[in-house]
Design a protein around this motif. Structure first.
Motif, PDB file in Angstrom:
ATOM      1  N   HIS A  58      -6.855  -3.725 125.425  1.00 49.02           N
ATOM      2  CA  HIS A  58      -6.386  -4.717 124.457  1.00 49.02           C
ATOM      3  C   HIS A  58      -4.869  -4.919 124.479  1.00 49.02           C
ATOM      4  N   THR A  59      -4.183  -4.280 125.408  1.00 46.81           N
ATOM      5  CA  THR A  59      -2.736  -4.503 125.538  1.00 46.81           C
ATOM      6  C   THR A  59      -2.380  -4.907 126.965  1.00 46.81           C
ATOM      7  N   ARG A  60      -2.341  -3.940 127.859  1.00 48.88           N
ATOM      8  CA  ARG A  60      -1.887  -4.219 129.215  1.00 48.88           C
ATOM      9  C   ARG A  60      -2.819  -5.169 129.954  1.00 48.88           C
ATOM     10  N   ALA A  61      -4.126  -5.021 129.779  1.00 52.18           N
ATOM     11  CA  ALA A  61      -5.059  -5.936 130.443  1.00 52.18           C
ATOM     12  C   ALA A  61      -4.867  -7.369 129.952  1.00 52.18           C
ATOM     13  N   GLU A  62      -4.559  -7.533 128.668  1.00 54.43           N
ATOM     14  CA  GLU A  62      -4.311  -8.867 128.134  1.00 54.43           C
ATOM     15  C   GLU A  62      -3.051  -9.479 128.744  1.00 54.43           C
ATOM     16  N   GLU A  63      -2.041  -8.661 128.960  1.00 50.99           N
ATOM     17  CA  GLU A  63      -0.812  -9.162 129.579  1.00 50.99           C
ATOM     18  C   GLU A  63      -1.025  -9.457 131.054  1.00 50.99           C
ATOM     19  N   GLU A  64      -1.773  -8.605 131.719  1.00 51.50           N
ATOM     20  CA  GLU A  64      -1.968  -8.774 133.155  1.00 51.50           C
ATOM     21  C   GLU A  64      -2.737 -10.048 133.470  1.00 51.50           C
ATOM     22  N   THR A  65      -3.661 -10.428 132.605  1.00 46.80           N
ATOM     23  CA  THR A  65      -4.430 -11.648 132.823  1.00 46.80           C
ATOM     24  C   THR A  65      -3.740 -12.893 132.283  1.00 46.80           C
ATOM     25  N   GLY A  66      -2.633 -12.726 131.558  1.00 44.17           N
ATOM     26  CA  GLY A  66      -1.902 -13.858 131.026  1.00 44.17           C
ATOM     27  C   GLY A  66      -2.349 -14.303 129.646  1.00 44.17           C
ATOM     28  N   ARG A  67      -3.389 -13.661 129.102  1.00 45.22           N
ATOM     29  CA  ARG A  67      -3.875 -14.079 127.784  1.00 45.22           C
ATOM     30  C   ARG A  67      -2.901 -13.709 126.670  1.00 45.22           C
ATOM     31  N   ALA A  68      -2.207 -12.579 126.826  1.00 50.31           N
ATOM     32  CA  ALA A  68      -1.276 -12.154 125.781  1.00 50.31           C
ATOM     33  C   ALA A  68      -0.149 -13.155 125.608  1.00 50.31           C
ATOM     34  N   GLU A  69       0.367 -13.671 126.704  1.00 54.71           N
ATOM     35  CA  GLU A  69       1.456 -14.650 126.611  1.00 54.71           C
ATOM     36  C   GLU A  69       0.988 -15.923 125.914  1.00 54.71           C
ATOM     37  N   LEU A  70      -0.241 -16.329 126.197  1.00 54.53           N
ATOM     38  CA  LEU A  70      -0.793 -17.519 125.556  1.00 54.53           C
ATOM     39  C   LEU A  70      -0.953 -17.298 124.059  1.00 54.53           C
ATOM     40  N   VAL A  71      -1.478 -16.129 123.679  1.00 58.55           N
ATOM     41  CA  VAL A  71      -1.686 -15.826 122.265  1.00 58.55           C
ATOM     42  C   VAL A  71      -0.351 -15.713 121.538  1.00 58.55           C
ATOM     43  N   ARG A  72       0.623 -15.096 122.195  1.00 55.91           N
ATOM     44  CA  ARG A  72       1.916 -14.895 121.537  1.00 55.91           C
ATOM     45  C   ARG A  72       2.746 -16.160 121.450  1.00 55.91           C
ATOM     46  N   SER A  73       2.299 -17.218 122.105  1.00 55.54           N
ATOM     47  CA  SER A  73       2.984 -18.498 121.924  1.00 55.54           C
ATOM     48  C   SER A  73       2.662 -19.112 120.569  1.00 55.54           C
ATOM     49  N   THR A  74       1.673 -18.549 119.881  1.00 51.59           N
ATOM     50  CA  THR A  74       1.333 -18.996 118.529  1.00 51.59           C
ATOM     51  C   THR A  74       2.044 -18.092 117.532  1.00 51.59           C
ATOM     52  N   VAL A  75       1.593 -18.117 116.297  1.00 55.84           N
ATOM     53  CA  VAL A  75       2.227 -17.310 115.257  1.00 55.84           C
ATOM     54  C   VAL A  75       1.677 -15.885 115.326  1.00 55.84           C
ATOM     55  N   VAL A  76       2.129 -15.163 116.307  1.00 50.68           N
ATOM     56  CA  VAL A  76       1.718 -13.775 116.515  1.00 50.68           C
ATOM     57  C   VAL A  76       2.971 -12.951 116.772  1.00 50.68           C
ATOM     58  N   GLY A  77       3.129 -11.866 116.031  1.00 51.09           N
ATOM     59  CA  GLY A  77       4.307 -11.033 116.165  1.00 51.09           C
ATOM     60  C   GLY A  77       4.333 -10.246 117.460  1.00 51.09           C
TER      61      GLY A  77
END
Length: 552
Positions: free
Chosen positions: A122-141
């Motif tokens: 739920h952290t590094r795998a999300e960043e590696e696939t690019g999903r974390a960057e997409l989610v953090r472009s919204t209102v996410v700390g």
């Protein structure tokens, strides 16, 4: 007449300060629980039912106090304590103290594994696939992903702790009471939270999920080794450097000392804080450890599918190879004491008699070889499912858009899985043989144990074949390949002690391998397993050629 107007340049925006760095955490927790709605219950129920069934088995195997006294004699040795826990448990060896002594250290490793995988998923795998960057472009700390992952890990461990507390206390087993069961469950939760916090650091160091998981699992391995070395020594000082040692020194069902849990919570808090701080020192998708500059030109090996696959599997292969060599050496170190340790345990004696062999050491080695092989099967399943992770991450599509065929691409990973699985078996057998020969004084045992380990290679190849069939025809069900090693352990190891019917063992590919060095060598089942593996691999490749590729 024209009038020129000059627009006033806007003042530079003030830097944004403050803000809620945990914004969106609650939503991410719900999302993580939704994604893990099957994975987490399976983990928790497997750990709970495994513990409960073991406690019930203790009641059946050691119902006579004389039997428990014999176990105390066999466990009260450096080798026995290294494989179990501190000597203090032996002072009053009832069913509860037996559970804490023999199971807590082993279960702590599994709970740590569950916790590490939750964090990396739920952290590094999300960043590696690019999903974390997409989610953090919204209102996410900035800290929301890590906080959500830690929250899910804590929740999973607390649920396991409560299940253990209520399940064990309600089992009606002598010596297993409510207070001790609650402490026993919280020991699991405390160790799990510690290793989750360790993973919160490792996911900041490297940009790759497997690297972060590997570093965290290495910490678990070091913690277990420190615990084993400390418990087998006279002072036990090294055990106080291990979170597993802290949990064991709560002595559930013996002293019920709660204060060592404070060490776990304090250490977990420090590690989690360090993880949050380190996350502010790097960019999304990057790691603190800089990527090494590669050669301007690829080596000849990397230009081939097998060479490239081997490069991707290298870290995991090295880790399992070293781990299985050490595991084999640890089991080999007690081989010389096997006869004294097991002579008074009727059920295990019956299992060893069914295996056969010219000595107790050979029969015990055949039984232990099943455990070693199951760990090797864990590696081959992970390696065989690597194409699935490459496909879902979107990395397979660019490769297959070139002249590389589907069969060659998947085949390269399968060749690495099969060859790597055979290699780790060889290393395990070598460690087992060297240590076993030294402990028994029988030099001929070295080649026997190496051969016994390699005899399981065709069964590993069948495991790879099952994984590739699922990947080729039912990609969404690929995770079902884990049933093969789990079932092999249950019927191959526990089944020998609990006397499961033969037909259950025959359903596992490992059940058809001659149990060397106790049994006679038979080449026919190994040849049949090899042919079955080849057929499964062909079937899986055919399915992959026929289905659509999952694209991003």
């Amino acid at each position: 007449m024209t009038t020129a107007t000059t627009a006033k340049a806007p003042a530079p925006a003030a830097p944004v300060t403050g803000g809620n760095t945990l914004a969106g955490t609650r939503t991410l927790i719900r999302f993580a629980l939704r994604r893990d709605r099957i994975r987490l219950p399976v983990w928790i129920l497997a750990l709970f039912l495994g513990t409960l069934s073991t406690a019930q088995n203790y009641k059946q195997l050691y119902g006579d106090p004389k039997d428990r006294a014999n176990v105390v004699k066999t466990m009260d040795s450096p080798a026995g304590l290294a494989m179990s826990g501190p000597r203090h448990y032996l002072d009053d060896y009832n069913f509860g103290s037996m559970l804490g002594h023999q199971m807590l250290g082993f279960m702590a490793v599994l709970v740590g594994l569950m916790s590490v995988l939750i964090i990396t998923r739920h952290t590094r795998a999300e960043e590696e696939t690019g999903r974390a960057e997409l989610v953090r472009s919204t209102v996410v700390g900035r800290h929301a992903h890590l906080a959500a992952a830690l929250s899910v890990a804590v929740l999973a461990n607390l649920v396991l702790a409560l299940l253990l507390a209520f399940g064990l206390s309600g089992a009606g087993i002598e010596g297993i009471g409510g207070t001790g069961s609650l402490l026993y469950g919280l020991d699991h939760a405390a160790v799990g939270v510690v290793f989750a916090a360790v993973a919160a650091i490792t996911v900041q160091i490297t940009a790759h999920t497997r690297g972060a998981s590997g570093m965290a699992l290495a910490v678990i391995g070091v913690a277990y080794v420190l615990r084993a070395a400390g418990d087998s020594g006279s002072s036990g000082a090294l055990s106080w450097l291990s979170p597993i040692g802290w949990a064991q020194r709560t002595y559930p069902y013996v002293d019920n000392a709660w204060w060592p849990l404070l060490l776990c919570l304090a250490f977990a808090g420090v590690c989690a804080t360090v993880g949050f701080v380190l996350s502010t020192r790097r960019d999304v998708g990057a790691g603190l450890r800089p990527e090494k500059l590669g050669s301007p030109a690829a080596s000849d090996a990397l230009t081939t599918p097998v060479g490239f696959a081997l490069r991707l599997h290298r870290g995991m292969l090295v880790g399992f190879g070293v781990g299985l060599f050490v595991m084999g050496a640890m089991y080999g170190s007690i081989l010389g004491d096997a006869e004294d340790m097991l002579k008074d345990i009727d059920e295990i004696q019956e299992a060893l008699d069914r295996i056969g062999g010219s000595s107790i050491a050979e029969s015990f080695a055949s039984m232990v070889m099943v455990v070693i092989t199951v760990v090797a099967a864990v590696y081959v399943v992970m390696a065989a499912l690597r194409p699935r992770s490459e496909e879902t991450a979107g990395r397979a599509e660019p490769l297959l858009a070139t002249g590389l065929s589907r069969s060659r691409w998947v085949g390269s990973h399968l060749a690495t899985a099969m060859g790597g699985g055979t290699l780790v078996l060889l290393l395990a057998g070598l460690g087992f043989g060297v240590s076993g020969a030294a402990s028994t004084g029988d030099g001929g045992l070295l080649l026997k144990l190496v051969g016994a380990a390699l005899a399981y290679a065709p069964a590993l190849w069948v495991t790879v074949g099952v994984a590739v069939v699922l990947f080729g025809w039912f990609p969404r069900a690929s995770a079902a390949a884990w049933v093969v090693p789990v079932y092999a352990f249950v019927v191959g190891y526990l089944g020998q002690i609990l006397q499961f019917p033969d037909w259950m063992n025959n359903l596992s590919p490992f059940g058809h391998v001659p149990q060397l060095p106790a049994a006679e060598m038979s080449w026919t089942p190994l040849l049949v397993l090899t042919l079955v593996a080849a057929g499964l691999v062909w079937l899986g490749l055919e399915g992959f050629r026929r289905r659509d590729l999952e694209t991003k």
